[in-house]
Design an enzyme around this catalytic site. Structure first.
Site, mmCIF file in Angstrom:
data_model
loop_
_atom_site.group_PDB
_atom_site.id
_atom_site.type_symbol
_atom_site.label_atom_id
_atom_site.label_comp_id
_atom_site.label_asym_id
_atom_site.label_seq_id
_atom_site.Cartn_x
_atom_site.Cartn_y
_atom_site.Cartn_z
ATOM 1 N N ASP A 31 42.428 30.360 39.630
ATOM 2 C CA ASP A 31 41.894 31.341 40.588
ATOM 3 C C ASP A 31 42.226 30.897 42.010
ATOM 4 O OD1 ASP A 31 39.986 33.147 42.078
ATOM 5 O OD2 ASP A 31 39.354 33.591 40.038
ATOM 6 N N ASN A 32 42.527 31.858 42.870
ATOM 7 C CA ASN A 32 42.773 31.502 44.283
ATOM 8 C C ASN A 32 41.571 31.850 45.176
ATOM 9 O OD1 ASN A 32 42.901 34.259 44.457
ATOM 10 N ND2 ASN A 32 44.906 34.348 45.469
ATOM 11 N N GLY A 36 37.086 36.127 44.348
ATOM 12 C CA GLY A 36 36.124 35.448 43.472
ATOM 13 C C GLY A 36 35.320 34.413 44.245
ATOM 14 N N ASP A 56 47.377 30.404 43.567
ATOM 15 C CA ASP A 56 47.800 31.795 43.439
ATOM 16 C C ASP A 56 48.751 31.906 42.241
ATOM 17 O OD1 ASP A 56 49.028 34.257 43.655
ATOM 18 O OD2 ASP A 56 49.412 34.098 45.807
ATOM 19 N N VAL A 57 48.352 32.614 41.199
ATOM 20 C CA VAL A 57 49.191 32.701 39.993
ATOM 21 C C VAL A 57 50.476 33.496 40.227
ATOM 22 C CG1 VAL A 57 47.275 32.361 38.359
ATOM 23 C CG2 VAL A 57 47.929 34.695 39.033
ATOM 24 N N LEU A 73 43.037 38.210 34.188
ATOM 25 C CA LEU A 73 42.095 39.040 34.956
ATOM 26 C C LEU A 73 42.318 38.882 36.455
ATOM 27 C CD1 LEU A 73 40.654 38.658 32.085
ATOM 28 C CD2 LEU A 73 38.552 39.108 33.312
ATOM 29 N N TYR A 145 47.518 49.255 43.512
ATOM 30 C CA TYR A 145 46.751 48.755 42.362
ATOM 31 C C TYR A 145 47.242 49.416 41.072
ATOM 32 C CZ TYR A 145 42.516 47.676 39.587
ATOM 33 O OH TYR A 145 41.626 47.243 38.625
ATOM 34 N N TYR A 159 57.290 41.657 26.661
ATOM 35 C CA TYR A 159 57.184 40.312 26.053
ATOM 36 C C TYR A 159 56.887 40.430 24.559
ATOM 37 C CZ TYR A 159 57.775 37.075 29.949
ATOM 38 O OH TYR A 159 58.312 36.327 30.956
ATOM 39 N N THR A 175 32.802 48.715 35.300
ATOM 40 C CA THR A 175 31.805 47.806 34.724
ATOM 41 C C THR A 175 30.891 47.302 35.833
ATOM 42 O OG1 THR A 175 33.376 47.203 33.008
ATOM 43 C CG2 THR A 175 31.572 45.666 33.383
HETATM 44 P P1 NAD Z 1 36.986 40.246 40.899
HETATM 45 O O1 NAD Z 1 37.620 40.538 42.213
HETATM 46 O O2 NAD Z 1 35.554 39.866 40.869
HETATM 47 O O3 NAD Z 1 37.798 39.108 40.138
HETATM 48 C C1 NAD Z 1 39.192 38.940 40.261
HETATM 49 C C2 NAD Z 1 39.461 37.438 40.341
HETATM 50 O O4 NAD Z 1 40.885 37.226 40.431
HETATM 51 C C3 NAD Z 1 38.844 36.780 41.583
HETATM 52 O O5 NAD Z 1 38.171 35.602 41.202
HETATM 53 C C4 NAD Z 1 40.032 36.489 42.475
HETATM 54 O O6 NAD Z 1 39.812 35.404 43.335
HETATM 55 C C5 NAD Z 1 41.129 36.249 41.434
HETATM 56 N N1 NAD Z 1 42.483 36.469 41.942
HETATM 57 C C6 NAD Z 1 42.960 37.551 42.611
HETATM 58 N N2 NAD Z 1 44.273 37.382 42.905
HETATM 59 C C7 NAD Z 1 44.626 36.163 42.410
HETATM 60 C C8 NAD Z 1 45.839 35.414 42.401
HETATM 61 N N3 NAD Z 1 46.956 35.899 42.963
HETATM 62 N N4 NAD Z 1 45.859 34.191 41.812
HETATM 63 C C9 NAD Z 1 44.717 33.683 41.238
HETATM 64 N N5 NAD Z 1 43.546 34.360 41.212
HETATM 65 C C10 NAD Z 1 43.498 35.581 41.788
HETATM 66 O O7 NAD Z 1 37.236 41.533 39.974
HETATM 67 P P2 NAD Z 1 36.676 41.880 38.524
HETATM 68 O O8 NAD Z 1 35.843 43.076 38.637
HETATM 69 O O9 NAD Z 1 36.129 40.673 37.886
HETATM 70 O O10 NAD Z 1 38.007 42.313 37.782
HETATM 71 C C11 NAD Z 1 38.720 41.409 36.964
HETATM 72 C C12 NAD Z 1 39.954 42.097 36.373
HETATM 73 O O11 NAD Z 1 39.552 43.206 35.583
HETATM 74 C C13 NAD Z 1 40.905 42.624 37.436
HETATM 75 O O12 NAD Z 1 42.228 42.383 36.999
HETATM 76 C C14 NAD Z 1 40.623 44.096 37.474
HETATM 77 O O13 NAD Z 1 41.765 44.831 37.841
HETATM 78 C C15 NAD Z 1 40.220 44.376 36.036
HETATM 79 N N6 NAD Z 1 39.321 45.546 35.954
HETATM 80 C C16 NAD Z 1 38.021 45.444 36.377
HETATM 81 C C17 NAD Z 1 37.198 46.563 36.294
HETATM 82 C C18 NAD Z 1 35.744 46.498 36.713
HETATM 83 O O14 NAD Z 1 35.047 47.506 36.635
HETATM 84 N N7 NAD Z 1 35.227 45.365 37.142
HETATM 85 C C19 NAD Z 1 37.701 47.777 35.823
HETATM 86 C C20 NAD Z 1 39.031 47.839 35.432
HETATM 87 C C21 NAD Z 1 39.832 46.711 35.478
#
Ligand code: NAD
Ligand code: UDP
Length: 309
Positions: A31-32, A36, A56-57, A73, A145, A159, A175
């Site tokens: 995680d970056n 988060g 950063d992944v 995620l 997005y 893949y 969610t």
């Molecule tokens: P969030 O923003 O709380 O979590 C995303 C996490 O990814 C964070 O901890 C952030 O720091 C990390 N991150 C972002 N870019 C990064 C990078 N380049 N390298 C490393 N880490 C990185 O969001 P969330 O609600 O927990 O969502 C998680 C995933 O689920 C996301 O991919 C989102 O698109 C997907 N999603 C979420 C929902 C929802 O309702 N929460 C709905 C559809 C899809």
């Protein structure tokens, strides 16, 4: 064996980490911390079973051995969150996804791609089935997005097709629950924070647009089931309890016991008119069915916000 959760410090990711820790697994979080928060991992880290790697992944994914599942995620997820990070959002969806797929391929691990209901855009098929190809504006503000996630899906499918990686695509619908970031602008967190402060709730547009809200515990249960299966998806994960934004606002005002009024604001560009998952596939393939009712989940979420803000 190790479980890798990219984005593990976020809202969904940290709950997924907790679930794997509870199952006795060793977990590596990548995680970056862009959206988060390390606080989300306090309990998980205290278990001694979690390793956190800050980075950063999209730029680098470290080499990790004995990986059983890679969950991707990592991505900003709220509209305000990705609109202020357009290039990072595109980069993590493309380069980040590819690097994480390589990690899964090297380990012959399962790969789970967290895609989204945004794939369907402003849908003209309702409820949304996985076969529906969507109605997406490729150059609008939300496209950073939507298109990043569409690219992620295409990369994940490639893949599987060319390298026979054991991949899965999940399309997550809205969610909510504890650990939602109070500042990232999503509807449930905004409304709870506003209601607790007796401030007006900000309704975008007329508030007649719909969303279907899934409680976090149900969603994590579904993601864990996908991780354990070998199904490729795409598979919708969400709660088909569809409500208008106005209904969500009045339910939150009532549950908080707030005196908040409503304040109408402009509707953001390309804001989907309605959204509801068809979850027949998840029910039939995974035996998954969300069970936490909105009134119950929202009370738990309000309690979390009362204690943390
Ligand atoms: P969030 O923003 O709380 O979590 C995303 C996490 O990814 C964070 O901890 C952030 O720091 C990390 N991150 C972002 N870019 C990064 C990078 N380049 N390298 C490393 N880490 C990185 O969001 P969330 O609600 O927990 O969502 C998680 C995933 O689920 C996301 O991919 C989102 O698109 C997907 N999603 C979420 C929902 C929802 O309702 N929460 C709905 C559809 C899809
Ligand atoms: N919304 C709103 N007021 C807010 C935040 C969001 O009316 O303070 C609306 C938003 O326009 C959308 C819905 O609530 O129609 C869900 O927004 P959110 O950002 O949570 O997620 P989205 O489904 O749009 O990604």
């Amino acid at each position: 064996m190790t479980i890798v959760v990219a984005g593990g410090a976020g809202f969904l990711g940290s709950h997924l980490v907790d679930a794997h820790v509870k199952a006795g697994d060793h977990v590596v979080v990548l995680d970056n911390f862009s959206t988060g928060n390390r606080k989300n991992l306090i309990e998980a880290e205290a278990s001694g079973k979690v390793e956190v790697i800050d980075g950063d992944v999209a730029r680098d994914v470290p080499s990790i051995d004995h990986v059983r599942i890679v969950y991707n995620l990592a991505s900003p997820a709220s509209p305000p969150g990705y609109l202020v990070r357009p290039f990072d959002t595109l980069a993590v969806g493309s380069e980040g996804t590819r690097r994480l797929l390589d990690l899964a391929r090297e380990n012959q691990a399962r790969f789970v791609m967290a895609s989204t209901s945004e794939i369907y855009g402003d849908p003209d098929v309702h409820p949304q089935v996985e076969e529906y190809r969507g109605n997406v504006e490729a150059t609008g503000p939300r496209s950073v997005y939507d298109e990043a996630k569409r690219f992620s899906e295409a990369m994940t499918a490639a893949y599987r097709r060319y390298y026979e990686t054991d991949t899965a695509i999940i399309r997550i619908f809205n969610t909510y629950g504890p650990r939602l970031d109070k500042d990232d602008g999503r509807v449930v967190s905004n409304f709870i924070v506003q209601a607790l402060a007796d401030q007006p709730l900000t309704i975008y547009g007329k508030g007649l647009q719909t969303r279907s809200l899934c409680y976090i515990d149900d969603l994590i249960d579904g993601i864990m089931k996908v991780g354990q299966s070998h199904h490729p998806g795409p598979i919708n994960l969400g709660n088909p309890d569809e409500r208008t934004v106005l209904d969500i606002a009045s339910a939150i005002i009532a549950a908080v016991g707030s005196s908040s009024s409503l304040e109408y604001r402009d509707l953001p560009a390309d804001d989907p008119t309605r959204r509801c998952p068809d979850i027949s596939k998840a029910k039939n393939i995974l035996g998954w069915n969300p069970s936490v009712e909105f009134e119950v989940g929202i009370r738990r979420t309000i309690e979390y916000f009362r204690q943390t803000i």
